[in-house]
Scaffold this active site. Structure first.
Site, PDB file in Angstrom:
ATOM      1  N   HIS A  69       5.296   3.448   4.019  1.00  0.00           N
ATOM      2  CA  HIS A  69       6.262   2.476   3.522  1.00  0.00           C
ATOM      3  C   HIS A  69       7.636   3.145   3.588  1.00  0.00           C
ATOM      4  CE1 HIS A  69       2.597   1.499   1.174  1.00  0.00           C
ATOM      5  NE2 HIS A  69       3.017   0.272   1.173  1.00  0.00           N
ATOM      6  N   GLU A  74      -1.481  -8.231   5.918  1.00  0.00           N
ATOM      7  CA  GLU A  74      -2.676  -7.624   5.312  1.00  0.00           C
ATOM      8  C   GLU A  74      -3.160  -8.473   4.148  1.00  0.00           C
ATOM      9  OE1 GLU A  74      -2.384  -3.438   4.501  1.00  0.00           O
ATOM     10  OE2 GLU A  74      -3.703  -3.628   2.757  1.00  0.00           O
ATOM     11  N   HIS A  91     -10.116  -4.852   0.078  1.00  0.00           N
ATOM     12  CA  HIS A  91      -9.556  -6.161  -0.265  1.00  0.00           C
ATOM     13  C   HIS A  91     -10.566  -7.262   0.045  1.00  0.00           C
ATOM     14  CE1 HIS A  91      -5.152  -4.532   0.265  1.00  0.00           C
ATOM     15  NE2 HIS A  91      -5.800  -3.963  -0.723  1.00  0.00           N
ATOM     16  N   ASP A 127      -7.386  -1.120   7.722  1.00  0.00           N
ATOM     17  CA  ASP A 127      -7.139  -0.109   6.700  1.00  0.00           C
ATOM     18  C   ASP A 127      -8.493   0.396   6.227  1.00  0.00           C
ATOM     19  OD1 ASP A 127      -4.413  -0.129   6.791  1.00  0.00           O
ATOM     20  OD2 ASP A 127      -4.118  -0.656   4.695  1.00  0.00           O
ATOM     21  N   ASP A 169      -8.911  -2.507  -6.897  1.00  0.00           N
ATOM     22  CA  ASP A 169      -8.782  -1.785  -5.648  1.00  0.00           C
ATOM     23  C   ASP A 169      -8.905  -0.289  -5.914  1.00  0.00           C
ATOM     24  OD1 ASP A 169      -8.234  -1.855  -2.950  1.00  0.00           O
ATOM     25  OD2 ASP A 169      -6.075  -2.020  -3.182  1.00  0.00           O
ATOM     26  N   ASP A 182      -9.570   1.986  -3.411  1.00  0.00           N
ATOM     27  CA  ASP A 182      -9.084   2.720  -2.235  1.00  0.00           C
ATOM     28  C   ASP A 182      -9.804   4.045  -2.025  1.00  0.00           C
ATOM     29  OD1 ASP A 182      -7.263   0.827  -1.371  1.00  0.00           O
ATOM     30  OD2 ASP A 182      -5.552   1.708  -2.394  1.00  0.00           O
TER      31      ASP A 182
END
Lengths: 438, 438, 438, 438
Positions: free
Chosen positions: C103, C234, C273, C298, C309, C311
């Site tokens: 980002h 996304e 997700h 991802d 989430d 991750d």
């Protein structure tokens, strides 16, 4: 002699080099192969369930039966019940499982009165006993269906009407008697409708008290008749009721402790129920095992994205490895077993699908067993775990563990030793190690 | 005199005829109004939490602070801590709640060593004590934050490193001392990171044994110092860990029973945790109450479509009615209370949002109280419930309830009385009755 | 020369025969090995994310940073930003991934004004460009962080305040410019707070219209500056908002179609997700691929029992096989890749945990690739699938598929051919075949 | 004359002052009362469903029928079908609903061939037409049951076997014809088994293409026969299949757009399906309404803690208010209605439970209507919403909304105006306002 119901499918063989599309043979399950000192058969103790595999027709809430079996033909319910048993034992013999399991209402038809129903049960279990002797297949467990009959709609042991509770008690009496007759190694209570649909019409505490009273009657009767099978409770969080009292392993263990029943019952854990309760696949098995309360396993799986019990055959190698590791670590499941509380999909209408499903699951668990055996033999994971708690082997850790420490001792320890440090949990490292074995 | 932090918002008044958009007054909560023999204030025992309402900044996992408060200005952490306390008591006084609650680390800054941290706690709690005396606001409960510091990352009481467990013990010692000093009516254990992230690095049983040992130390120390507040455990199923050991009310009650702690602890139930555990909103409150283990309530709500703890202010009138009904039926919550473990939304950045949120929730619970009082007074629902279990007042029902029946008795009863009949559960009827009161 | 940040860990090597506890080497990922005509590196296109792996500190909603990195020392934010980049490229070089992603706010500090922030971005991306040239590591994609800053609390493109939308637009302008400068192969929009917290304060349609307008501006600007990277959206269903507009793959594809944007955007699918949206792990990847809208992945995983989430690094071999099969079948992911939007657990505080996590995931996906290649080569599953739909190659099936049939044709067909028959779905057979390859 | 099936229950009257336990009368629903210029009856357009209320027997996956109705006696299926219709119209007349809805297979028995089945349909719908004329009750919608018959086990329109698709087409032809004959105001497609159980045996894209082709045939045939009812698709995310293609409102709207069907179909939204999809109760209704695609509502509710479709009667006043507000704001639902796709609980075995359930839900929605009317009249919430987006009425906001802005314009705006400020979302304020009306 007699009729054969699964023409065209013979004894399922171990063919380790069979190709990918050959799914009517074992590629991993080799019953007599020795793993860590026992045969696969002894570790795995596979059991086929009567309800899904011999009474299941593919019905779901949105449609009727899709599956038709040749042994269901005819109009005499008792005769069909006997043929069905013969078909089942033909299946067991071909598949090579050594155990089966049933509800009372699966194997024999229901009469107008309890007396009549019990008579049917006597007749059909005579056939079952004979078939057990002929084939060597044994009864892993029996259970009573205390949820399908309309009068159980508000529960059995927890029904607000004592008349229904009494009927359930009478039914369990007979259930224990036939379990005893057939040499069942366990007897299961699955709390079908022991739960509530709405708190507006429910006295929670009263129902749980009644539930305990009911289980006490069963435990007493078991002793009285000399039945030596292990009594088991099977946790489930919801479905058919909004809240099932036997929510999960911890809940059931707490309930047993609260009512002084912890010496009489162990747990029959079903992973699909575990995941419906919001836990990881192997959680309840691990929880029960860690308190020496793991009695048996209903080997199946759900889909994590679905909120109801799908009772699929367990095919995931990682999950199979994780549960077999727990079983190996506690020295086996006996007198419990790996009971396939699983049904072929509604769309799997061929008899061969029934074989393939069982074979696929048996192979998956056999792979799990072999993987777990390597993990146990290498000892890397267990050594890691032991070292993680090393600080409890001396000083303040040991005192805490022995209930000899006070908060003042803790304060004094910190005053002397200062702040703790950060020690990595190493989860990814352990996950990578696990993958090595899968 | 001194500084005022909430200029422009004065004492919140009871204005029952205020219009829809007027949200800075009570329309239902009237502290001194008598309901079933007690004032609203006595039934509702509202408590404001320090962490969300005076330490909360709107941070979430995807963004930093959005909320800035005037009392946070300055650079001396101790001075800010004192100002924050003054702001909080100004807020309590204006809102009219009689209780508040905090974690040790909310009210005072953390030093380099435990000793230094404890010194700060002493200084700041001196101010708190003074403010309590000045305002009459009391401490509903204190608790220790055993989860935010990095060294608690693997748990506090259940940390695999005894050094961390000892630190937690030392911290709880101080926590109990300041609770005692401030006259806290309860002391809460929320098992922040008492749970596991992965079974691969966890010995479940060892950690639970340690947890029990830790709680025993706390219970012993409490008695030693003469602290009379009620010890409470707050169930939560998951978050931050994958599995929190204090999963839900039944799990905690079973754990307490297993380790002989059921006489020392009760439960602090939070509905947002209850729903995360897969239960209905009022389930855990009902469960705890039915075993006389309901100690206090963290009054909040989540969104049923979200899988994490959103800690929203409880605004639903039906839910408020259901929990106030349970509280009325057990004769009140004292020494517990209705503690708003709730935070304004991250986007509600104005001080006035903090008032409105509390007022909205207090009004919702006051409406719940008034509705529930009518339900209790009319007695229709309780009478219905009593009648539903009437069959346990004689013959087989009574014997079963008293643990005097056997399965043979059940069989004899059925042989004599025949099959049970079907009795409607009348759920829709009861739901319609409930709606009458809402 | 220059400083090295990961002393003690060198280039990660391919050591296929390493033991179980050796997790700092590849056992399956062999970059230059040829699989179905391409190197592993070409099929897998691994990308390391900057945010989790170089900005992540282990913070969660219940506690602060646990992870400290050596490259974060100092007080000059710009200098730290440059050192962090150097550390990252050292990591990439040692790990052997060819791509990274960031980002805008990850790589450079934020100033008081947009102008100042952009200046920092220019300076830091100069260093990034130089490091890309030196190492050959490329930018898989850039994205703008339109959710962390407090002023994005009510959304960016869908913020009710046009001022915020304009700021987001200005930020995306710069984001596209630096993506262009660094040769990014894609540019991602993750709708961080594009969604709602409450319908009470939201005009759904207005916000979605604004969202489309915003994306059009971005697509136009991309063309204007000649940036050739693929634009990606996304999907995510919830978190941080109660409802994210980009709920799942189907929702996003429908949105793009509705607003005429389907030619400008593809999808960046994240399995964690997907599972939060209530689908199976590989569902959204399959959905996007089947409409030729799968742009990039991802690569991560969640825990199916958790509602947020997490991750985690993707370590499950079966899931890896299923997604690599889809990638093989569509001929690769380029210009997309397998981007590890995954973070080490909060408790994995050592630098070596960061390596192990990436290695474990890369090995899992490499195993998935090898398994999938065998599946594709054998062709058993694809042939089975093809045959299942054979009836659409002629008569009524063909007419239906070509939109040439009418309901009258259907009726005539049934009048002539009679009732359909039941054809087994063979799910267990296919699951057993899949297991053969795992 | 003729037989009466609900002896003892007469016409349900409006008795606003009836006591709490009196649940066989309306306390809020007053058909002819004028609300915002229309009668309650016109706003609410209640419809009783045939399947749950006249074919439902209480069966669930764990037990058989508990509910026996007097009109089901006899052995001639056609005769029973006619009696059932008469009983239904007696019920409608007593309850006072003006609409009903059915699946083709609900009202008439199934024959051996399509031809025979269609003949039965003709005969029974003759009776239905006559009863409609006699009573003035109209058909809100008809639908085809394309999921219960075994041959639909793998789907209907999306079945891999074209023969089944053709059968479904022929069935829909007849379904549209009888809808036309009976003057149905809508015709619904609920994608019963249009979805997948496993991606291993599914070509997603092919099935969705076939689905669109099928819907086109239906839309064409509708026009050809001059049927003017609105075609509706009913979203559902899962159950009975693992993934239903019509997942939620956004998914269906995107699908319609993708295949050019958006002019031919609107949505029939069921809140229990919405919550199963992971959304808030009113979400899909709001989504569909905001794109002018809301055709009708299947008024029911689920339990947020359960993962399957429980189809309960909608009794929650807040939810009723939220959906009636949307209906008022779009000027009504016509030609759609509020169709009770809800069933009495399995334990609610008395005919009176069927009345009470409908009355309770009608009263809840009537209260919702009255609350919503006050909200709309006061205009406080709508005014608040309008002001929130005010910044889009001029300068950069207006340009963005008209698709006339560029990213450069955004940058210039920020250069000139500086950083945005934070504006409270005021969620708690709005929730408190909403509570004022409930």
């Amino acid at each position: 002699t007699g009729k054969h119901y699964m023409m065209g499918i013979g004894k399922i063989e171990y063919q380790p080099s069979a190709g990918p599309a050959e799914t009517l043979c074992f590629k991993h399950y080799n019953a007599k192969e020795i793993i860590l000192g026992k045969t696969m058969e002894e570790w795995l103790r596979f059991s086929v369930v009567y309800w899904h595999s011999f009474r299941g027709t593919g019905t779901d809430p949105f449609g009727g039966p899709t599956i038709k079996r040749s042994w269901e033909e005819g109009s005499d319910a008792l005769e069909i019940a006997r043929n069905r048993l013969r078909a089942a034992f033909e299946f067991f013999t071909k598949l090579g499982n050594k155990y089966y399991a049933f509800h009372d209402r699966d194997i024999a038809p229901e009469g107008e009165t309890l007396e009549e129903t019990n008579k049917y049960l006597d007749e059909v279990t005579d056939v079952a006993l004979e078939l057990q002797k002929q084939t060597g297949v044994k009864l892993l467990w029996a259970t009573c269906n205390l949820f399908s009959h309309p009068w159980y709609m508000n529960g059995a042991a927890t029904n607000p009407d004592a008349h229904v509770v009494a009927f359930a008690g009478a039914q369990v009496k007979k259930g224990l008697e036939i379990a005893h007759k057939l040499g069942a190694e366990n007897f299961v209570f699955w709390g079908g409708r022991e739960g509530y649909q709405s708190l507006l019409n429910t006295n929670l505490r009263t129902e749980l008290d009644h539930y305990a009273s009911f289980l006490k009657m069963a435990a007493n009767f078991k002793k009285k008749i000399g039945f030596t099978g292990q009594l088991l409770i099977e946790p489930k969080p919801k479905e058919p009721t909004k809240h099932q009292y036997d929510y999960d392993a911890m809940t059931v263990m707490g309930f047993l402790k609260t009512y002084g029943l912890e010496g009489d019952f162990k747990l029959n854990v079903e992973p699909n129920h575990t995941t419906l309760a919001g836990h990881g696949y192997e959680h309840d098995i691990a929880v029960a095992a860690s308190y020496k309360m793991l009695g048996s396993i209903d080997a199946n799986t759900g889909s994590p994205d679905l909120g109801w019990d799908t009772d699929q055959f367990p095919m995931d190698i990682k999950n199979a490895t994780l549960i077999m590791k727990i079983i190996l670590e506690q020295g086996g499941l006996s007198p419990g077993g790996l009971n396939f509380d699983a049904k072929v999909r509604r769309e799997s209408v061929e008899p061969k699908d029934l074989f393939i499903a069982h074979i696929g699951a048996m192979d998956a668990l056999a792979r799990g067993l072999k993987n777990a055996a390597k993990i146990v033999q290498d000892g890397i994971l267990s050594q890691h775990l032991k070292e993680r708690y090393n600080s409890f082997t001396n000083t303040i850790g040991q005192k805490i563990e022995k209930d000899e420490a006070t908060l003042e001792d803790c304060e004094a320890f910190i005053a002397s030793k200062g702040n703790p440090s950060l020690i990595s949990g190493q989860q990814e490292h352990l996950e990578a190690i696990l993958n090595h074995y899968i």
